[in-house]
Scaffold this active site. Structure first.
Site, PDB file in Angstrom:
ATOM      1  N   ASP A  25     -22.403  -4.000   5.934  1.00 46.98           N
ATOM      2  CA  ASP A  25     -22.140  -4.515   7.250  1.00 46.98           C
ATOM      3  C   ASP A  25     -22.531  -5.998   7.212  1.00 46.98           C
ATOM      4  O   ASP A  25     -23.214  -6.434   6.290  1.00 46.98           O
ATOM      5  CB  ASP A  25     -23.011  -3.733   8.234  1.00 46.98           C
ATOM      6  CG  ASP A  25     -22.931  -4.287   9.617  1.00 46.98           C
ATOM      7  OD1 ASP A  25     -21.817  -4.651  10.014  1.00 46.98           O
ATOM      8  OD2 ASP A  25     -23.964  -4.355  10.282  1.00 46.98           O
ATOM      9  N   PHE A  47     -18.967  -1.636  27.756  1.00 47.68           N
ATOM     10  CA  PHE A  47     -18.466  -1.980  26.432  1.00 47.68           C
ATOM     11  C   PHE A  47     -18.370  -0.730  25.566  1.00 47.68           C
ATOM     12  O   PHE A  47     -19.218   0.147  25.648  1.00 47.68           O
ATOM     13  CB  PHE A  47     -19.441  -2.963  25.795  1.00 47.68           C
ATOM     14  CG  PHE A  47     -19.071  -3.393  24.419  1.00 47.68           C
ATOM     15  CD1 PHE A  47     -18.241  -4.488  24.225  1.00 47.68           C
ATOM     16  CD2 PHE A  47     -19.545  -2.717  23.313  1.00 47.68           C
ATOM     17  CE1 PHE A  47     -17.900  -4.891  22.961  1.00 47.68           C
ATOM     18  CE2 PHE A  47     -19.196  -3.109  22.041  1.00 47.68           C
ATOM     19  CZ  PHE A  47     -18.375  -4.208  21.867  1.00 47.68           C
ATOM     20  N   ASP A  97     -16.168  -8.753  12.776  1.00 45.72           N
ATOM     21  CA  ASP A  97     -15.967 -10.147  13.173  1.00 45.72           C
ATOM     22  C   ASP A  97     -14.551 -10.621  12.926  1.00 45.72           C
ATOM     23  O   ASP A  97     -13.764  -9.968  12.261  1.00 45.72           O
ATOM     24  CB  ASP A  97     -16.920 -11.038  12.378  1.00 45.72           C
ATOM     25  CG  ASP A  97     -18.280 -11.044  12.995  1.00 45.72           C
ATOM     26  OD1 ASP A  97     -18.340 -11.137  14.225  1.00 45.72           O
ATOM     27  OD2 ASP A  97     -19.264 -10.930  12.245  1.00 45.72           O
TER      28      ASP A  97
END
Lengths: 1104, 356
Positions: A395, A537, A676
């Protein structure tokens, strides 16, 4: 194994749970489980039968038992029963004691938990009751710092708006406080006992399950139905904090609680060595059957030719003819040769793994002093696999980076704020920090370097104000204000904390929240907004929104989220601003910053009313709740107006580039899987040394990986990815992370390791062969589901290159030696069969057979598996290439096994035929007997023991005092036990058990005995010495050779480490290396005298 | 681990810095380099050679005579006779002559040998009762089931000593005669003191005699089926060599490990006759054999062995030769390794990286 704790009332499948408050008789009719828990397995009476049964379901023990049964059949029994019974009893007893101890602890624990007291509302009075007597439908009162008794529906609390704060550390490991809120309608009851005891609410909810984050149900009071969700439920295992008291209605008790439903064991991982071992054990069974078949044929031939004429002296057993006796002899030889199957192996392997796990726990160099976190081996059965890792899936956030977020830049309405990174680095001292002293509530630790932003805000720029208002409103942070003006934020993710802190410093201070309002200080003015809805979220939505009504009555939706997601939902009028902001976003991402896009939307009162109505309906629905809510969210989050973007910096952890470089040199492929943006990921790749400018084949999987993970494309993806040096997958969801891992596992047959820190890495950690959790900022979920955990990414290199390598080496050596020792030992019987008419006569004394594996050879081999080191830890770091034998399965494979067997054959031939030739026609120096069976047995077993002791010494690279103690101790114990068992006293007491009286005294006093022992050992050791010396540490040599050819790929790194030096020729000419490494270890290590093995370098050929 | 952690403070969970826990136990890492292995090989070769030569010389100094008398000369008749079980009771004697060219110096040991007799079969070896032979009264009359089918006779009377081992006891007897010119001098043989001390005194004991005779002690038992004499009458000359502590019985009961074996029959009594004080003089000898033991059924052979001994035992050439062969093997390997090392390994390619 939790299933059988569930009480018998659960035999029918519960589809829905119905219960009524304060109505025990009604609730009892459903036979719901009570609140008593039982994690213990046995009681006094069931312990013995149950435990024994459980133990005998293990293959090893069952095999022992089978042998024992065989030995009790007189026609077959070739060896007295105790040769099997003693080791079996030893193993059973040790396991039983361990199990009993565990169970006693569980009993104690259960008892303690079950006897905890809690206030229960009974007949209108609060009464102290034991936890175990609490029933479904009871109303209990909890006080601050109490553990939650059962899964409760929160009714009311002491805090305003019926809030309670809970800590869920015991449940999911997260220590930040979480807030729960009761329904207003129940909250009105407060602590009014009368109201509570007349409360007759009916709850209809889902059956017991193990999902911690979901709860579905509804509450009916006086015909009114209210929806219930996870926010209204207190789970067992939580602790009440900062709340004076609260009342709750028991919904699930004891074994039905989510905590207990969750306590089942997760899937059991097995190492590749385990698999190989199982295959080999099967092979050995095959070999055993073959040998026994040969013996059977031999027996029938012998009986036919020789036995038939020997019947004068040894008549046949009545009714047993040659075929039958051959059949018996098959089983007799199964008993004699059973030690081929190394059953005690499994116990020893477990012990070695456990020991090697302790080393990981104890390692100071993997201890992180800053938050007092030592490394932890949470699974103790996977150690050697750490030495075989081929792929690492990492990660990014929190794993490679610190996950300490700092608000760095922002783009507001197309204007970029915040200094350029490079410039900032250069002029760090000169640039002035923005002074926030005007704001009393500002966080003193916050640093920002652009005055213009503050000025813009102070000027009253509406976009800037809206920007920070959004940041102050749209989040799930909990404030803590212990003293006036001393604000502390409890954020679930560090990003949110950073953003809210930024807003705070720019004059939009988030002060407090209630479920229905949020209070902020807007440039010193207190503003309380009504919170109408939180659109939370999650990983699919990738955005979060709040709908608030300002004091002026204006309703606004504030949304923040990933750029792609938000951009899809913007009003077309924002097109121009979007382009400008995209430019900024790319710039931020290029700097490796994490970005979020902010947008808002003003809402009509009339529309909102309808929407809220539908929202309420959806949230109380029992079925399809999620889909309905998602649709509603989707509907309202569109045509938004873009505000700007934030950029948050996440610094790399210490030592990450060096670690990645080291691991790359060890030929481990590292894939970074991150959610990302591509640019962010790329930038991190560069700063981690994973990407370098001269690299050509870099593979970055961007776009939607899910597409590539579909069946027909996955092989293509894998092939492309594996051709590349570096793989970075961005924009991946947690599920995709696991899919990527599984893909590699499935097609590459390589050992994989996944490392991560957050809840989104859990699936990946569980999917990989080995999961490593970083105990960092993002809670403990990753750690809880991992096999190993530590605090910093850089410890990974120590875990793999040192602990993993050693564990693998030790395990392989142990296995090789163990197989060798048992094969050698057993095959001697095989050779003897040709001399004793295949009558299943053993070579050794029965007691030697009993004690060989359990006593005489147990400890030296354990020492080998626990202490051995071929090179020490610093060398492992110096030569990461030493790691590759593990990846290539070089130390223990089928080939190694065959070699080991051939070696055993040779040794057993020597061990049998040398003593045979030396003794069969010899007498003592006084003319008396020495060629008798008993003396020969003694000689053969002594030779064997001396040889295996010598062999373990040869296999040991690293001789500690303990190794020596164990080897010499074992020999001493052997002689002591032998002389004791062959003594007069033992013979008198147990005449038939110790018939070898005097054999030791009479034969070990003879010089030719010792000359034979010496010769046998010498002949057995000779080829080992020759080969070991000649091939000369093959493993190390091969690695260095491989490194030479691989060098072109790795040698020229940008970092000024010692990596370049190691792989260059120059290094090899260095006589003294001390200058290079002084800083890698503490002074204490330096003082430790150590000896190093010679490492040879191949003739230097073409070097890059 | 077991120690309670009483530490507190910011570093409470820091692991101990002990050499054991940090895997830094002081240790010696022996290296199998040319420098250590080659000298070891040469040294071992030398040691083995010296041992081999010494052993060979020792073994050479022993003298041995081996005579297979199964069908030898006059014994042919007995051999044929023993073929037929119906003549089992009839005595048969024969003579075997041999001569020794060189004097047998010192103690001379007389062995009988059997070939292809499997004393090491599992069922055979199990067929005995150590409890009975150690003189336990209850076992005497109630032999262990392992002795079957030699535990009781057809009338159900217990057999002492029971079992197949005792039952098959070798029962040829030998007398040795020395021929000096025309005179025949019987060579005195010691027929006791042939067994291990532990066997004679501990493992084998007669049932408690008290005031009874040995025969009375054994009352209620019968002799093994194949025996011609009862166990208490085995040695007519020495009353103390009867019962379970009879040397011949004890020796027979110590089962041989392999099908070809020899067992001690007697030792030359050098004190009895001055002629034999220094051993067996050279000359002609005759062995008178009472030929009882049938070997024909199992295709076995019988032999007698006369030998002198050294500290190393009898005349066994295996160990000296094995040592010499090992020595030459070691030497050869060492030479080859040296050449290899000299050619490929030595020239600076072995980088020895040593830490200061």
């Amino acid at each position: 194994n939790k299933s059988h704790f569930i009480c018998c009332s659960q035999f029918f499948a519960e589809k829905e749970r119905l219960l009524r408050a304060n109505d025990r008789s009604y609730n009892l009719s459903f036979h719901y489980a009570k609140n008593a828990i039982k994690t213990s397995k046995y009681n006094v009476f069931t312990f013995l039968p149950l435990n024994l049964f459980e133990q005998f379901t293990r293959l090893a023990n069952a095999y022992f038992l089978f042998l024992l049964v065989l030995q009790l059949i007189p026609q077959i029994s070739s060896v007295p029963w105790f040769t099997t019974a003693v080791p079996l009893l030893a193993v059973l007893a040790i396991t039983a004691v361990k199990d009993a101890n565990d169970d006693i602890n569980r009993h104690k624990c259960d008892k303690q938990v079950n006897n905890r007291l809690v206030n229960v509302l009974v007949d209108g009075h609060l009464k102290k009751e034991k936890w175990m007597n609490v029933q479904v439908g009871d109303i209990v009162k909890l006080e601050s710092n109490h553990f939650v008794t059962a899964d409760l529906l929160l009714l009311s609390s002491s805090e305003p708006l019926n809030l309670v704060y809970v800590e869920t550390a015991e449940l999911d490991g997260e220590t930040n406080l979480k807030v729960k809120q009761a329904l207003t309608v129940t909250g009105e009851m407060g602590d009014n006992i009368e109201a509570l005891s007349t409360f007759r609410g009916e709850v209809r909810c889902e059956p017991p399950n193990n999902r911690l984050d979901k709860f579905k149900g509804n509450l009916t009071i006086n015909g009114q139905t209210y929806g219930l969700d996870n926010d209204k439920v207190l789970l067992r295992g939580c602790t009440l904090r900062n709340t004076e008291w609260c009342f709750g209605l028991v919904i699930f008790g004891g074994p039905d609680t989510k905590l207990m439903q969750n306590s089942g064991k997760s899937t059991f991982k097995r190492t590749s060595v385990d698999h190989l071992m199982n295959v080999l054990v099967l092979c050995i069974f095959g070999i055993l059957a073959t040998l026994c078949a040969i013996m059977t044929i031999g027996h029938s031939l012998w009986e036919d030719k020789e036995g038939s004429v020997f019947t004068v002296f040894l008549p046949r057993v009545p009714d047993v003819d040659v075929p039958l006796s051959s059949f018996y002899s098959f089983w007799s030889y199964v008993i004699v040769l059973n030690t081929l199957v190394p059953i005690s192996l499994y116990v020893s392997v477990e012990m070695i793994r456990l020991g090697n796990s302790f080393y990981i726990d104890w390692d100071r160099k993997m201890y992180y002093p800053k938050n007092d976190t030592p490394a932890q081996a949470r699974t103790t059965t996977l150690n050697e696999e750490l030495g075989q890792i081929k792929y690492i899936f990492s990660d990014k956030t929190g794993t490679l980076t610190q996950n300490i977020m700092t608000f760095n830049k922002c783009s507001i309405n197309g204007k970029n704020y915040g200094r350029n990174m490079c410039f900032m680095l250069l002029s760090l001292q000169k640039t002035q920090r923005v002074d926030f002293s005007w704001n009393q509530l500002a966080d003193p630790n916050f640093i920002f370097h652009d005055y213009s932003l503050l000025e813009t805000v102070k000027e009253g720029n509406p976009e800037a104000r809206a920007f920070f208002r959004l940041l102050a409103l749209c989040h799930t942070v909990m404030p803590e204000e212990k003293k006036e003006g001393e604000l502390n934020y409890q954020a679930q993710s560090p990003d949110e904390g950073a953003l809210v802190t930024a807003a705070r410093n720019f004059g939009f201070v988030f002060r407090s929240r209630t479920p229905e309002t949020i209070t902020i200080m807007e440039m010193g003015r207190k503003v309380t907004c009504e919170l109408l809805a939180v659109l939370d979220f999650n990983n699919v939505r990738k955005r979060m929104s709040v709908i608030v009504r300002s004091p002026e009555g204006k309703m606004t939706l504030y949304c923040k989220g990933a750029d792609t997601i938000i951009y899809e939902r913007l009003h077309p009028s924002c097109k121009k601003l979007m382009d400008v902001t995209t430019g900024h976003l790319n710039e931020y991402a290029g700097d490796g910053l994490r970005t979020l896009v902010l947008a808002y939307k003003d809402l009509e009162e009339s529309y909102m009313d309808g929407w809220r109505q539908r929202h309420h309906e959806a949230s109380t629905a029992m079925e399809g709740q999620e889909e309905m809510l998602n649709e509603l969210y989707e509907e309202i989050e569109k045509d938004m107006t873009l505000l700007g973007a934030t950029a948050v910096e996440d610094k790399l952890q210490d030592g990450v580039p060096q670690t990645i470089e080291q691991l790359a040199k060890a030929d481990i492929k590292i894939w970074v899987l991150t959610g990302d943006k591509q640019e962010t990921a790329e930038n991190i790749g560069y700063s981690c040394n994973m990407l370098r400018e001269e690299m050509k084949d870099v593979f970055i999987v961007a776009a939607n990986t899910a597409f590539a993970l579909e069946k027909d494309l996955e092989l293509e993806l894998l092939r492309t990815a594996c051709m590349c040096q570096t793989v970075i997958c961005c924009r991946v969801t947690p599920l995709q992370k696991a899919q990527v891992v599984q893909l590699v596992k499935k097609y590459k047959q390589a050992v994989t390791l996944a490392i991560g820190d957050g809840a989104n890495d859990v699936s990946m950690i569980k999917a990989a062969h080995i999961g490593v959790g970083i105990s960092g900022q993002e809670g403990m979920q990753a750690v809880l589901s991992s096999d190993f955990s530590f605090a910093q990414f850089r410890y990974l290199q120590r875990l793999l290159l040192v602990h993993g390598r050693w564990s693998y080496l030790r395990m392989c050596k142990f296995l090789r030696y163990f197989f060798y020792k048992n094969f050698t030992y057993t095959l001697v019987h095989f050779w003897y069969a040709f001399f004793c008419g295949f009558s299943a006569q053993t070579v050794y004394d029965d007691w030697f057979i009993t004690l060989y594996n359990t006593v005489y050879t147990a400890t030296p081999v354990l020492a080998l598996g626990l202490f051995d080191q071929d090179v020490n830890d610093r060398w492992s770091f110096q030569y990461p290439q030493l790691y590759s034998p593990g990846q290539l399965n070089m130390y223990f494979s089928k080939k190694a096994f065959v070699r080991c067997m051939m070696h055993s054959c040779y040794s057993s031939l020597i061990l049998f035929f040398i003593p045979w030739a030396a003794m069969h026609d010899t007498v003592r120096d006084d003319g008396k007997d020495i060629a008798d069976y008993q003396s020969f047995a003694l000689l053969a077993q002594t030779c064997l023991l001396v040889l295996v002791s010598a062999q373990v010494c040869l296999d040991t690279y690293y001789w500690t005092a303990l190794n020596q103690l164990f080897v010499w101790g074992s020999l001493a114990v052997y002689f002591a036990v032998t002389f004791t068992m062959y003594s007069n006293g033992m013979f008198f007491i147990f005449t038939s058990v110790f018939p070898l009286i005097g054999a030791a005294r009479n034969s070990l006093s003879q010089p030719n005995m010792w000359l034979t022992i010496f010769l046998t050992s010498l002949l057995c050791v000779l080829p080992v010495l020759t080969i070991n010396h000649h091939v000369f540490k093959t493993d190390i040599q091969i690695n260095l050779k491989n490194a030479n050819t691989r060098r072109s790929g790795y040698a020229f790194s940008h970092s000024q480490g010692y990596g370049v030096l190691v792989t260059s020729k120059r290094f090899l000419r260095l006589k003294s290396r001390s200058a290079l490494f002084t800083k890698t270890d503490t002074a204490l290590v330096e003082n430790q005298p150590q000896y190093y093995r010679t490492i040879t370098e191949e003739p230097e050929k073409s070097q890059g | 681990m077991g120690r309670a952690k009483d530490k507190s403070g910011p570093l409470a969970r820091r692991p101990d810095n002990s050499a054991f826990k940090q895997q830094r136990l002081p240790a010696w890492s022996p290296m199998l380099t040319a420098n250590t292995v080659l000298p070891f090989f040469y040294l071992m070769a030398l040691i083995c050679m010296l041992l081999g030569v010494w052993l060979l010389l020792t073994v050479q100094s022993t003298r041995e005579v081996k005579l297979d008398y199964t069908e030898h000369g006059a014994c042919e008749r007995c051999f044929q006779m023993r073929k037929n079980v119906s003549f089992a009771g009839e005595p048969c004697t024969c003579e075997v002559n041999f001569s020794i060219g060189k004097q047998f110096k010192g103690d001379v040991f007389f062995y009988y040998g059997l070939k292809n007799f499997h004393q090491n079969l599992r069922r055979y070896m199990d067929s005995r009762d150590d409890g009975q032979t150690v003189g336990r009264k209850n076992k005497l009359k109630n032999p262990s089931g392992y002795c079957e089918p030699f535990a009781r006779d057809s009338n159900g009377v217990p057999i002492a000593p029971c079992g197949a081992v005792a039952n098959s006891m070798f029962n040829d007897t030998f007398t040795l005669t020395y021929h000096q010119s025309s005179r025949s001098i019987p060579v005195p043989l010691l027929r006791t003191g042939l067994t291990w001390y532990t066997d004679k005194n501990i493992k084998y004991r007669n049932p408690a005699v008290d005031n009874l005779t040995l025969a009375q002690a054994f009352e209620g038992t019968v002799r093994p089926l194949y025996w011609q004499k009862a166990v208490y009458e085995l040695d007519p000359d020495d009353p103390n060599n009867n019962g379970f502590i009879n040397d011949d019985l004890i020796i027979w009961m110590r089962e041989a490990a392999f099908p070809n074996f020899k067992k001690l029959y007697g030792i030359l009594n050098r004190n009895d006759n001055v002629k034999f004080a220094k051993g067996l003089p050279s000359g002609n000898y005759t062995i008178n054999i009472t030929y009882n033991f049938p070997v024909q059924p199992f295709r076995g052979r019988k032999e007698v062995v006369l030998t002198t001994l050294t500290w190393f035992g009898g005349q066994n050439h295996f160990l000296p030769v094995a040592y010499l062969v090992t020595s030459s093997l070691l030497f050869l390997t060492a030479v080859v390794l040296t050449v290899v090392w000299w050619k490929f390994g030595k020239k600076g390619k072995n980088m020895q990286l040593t830490f200061q």
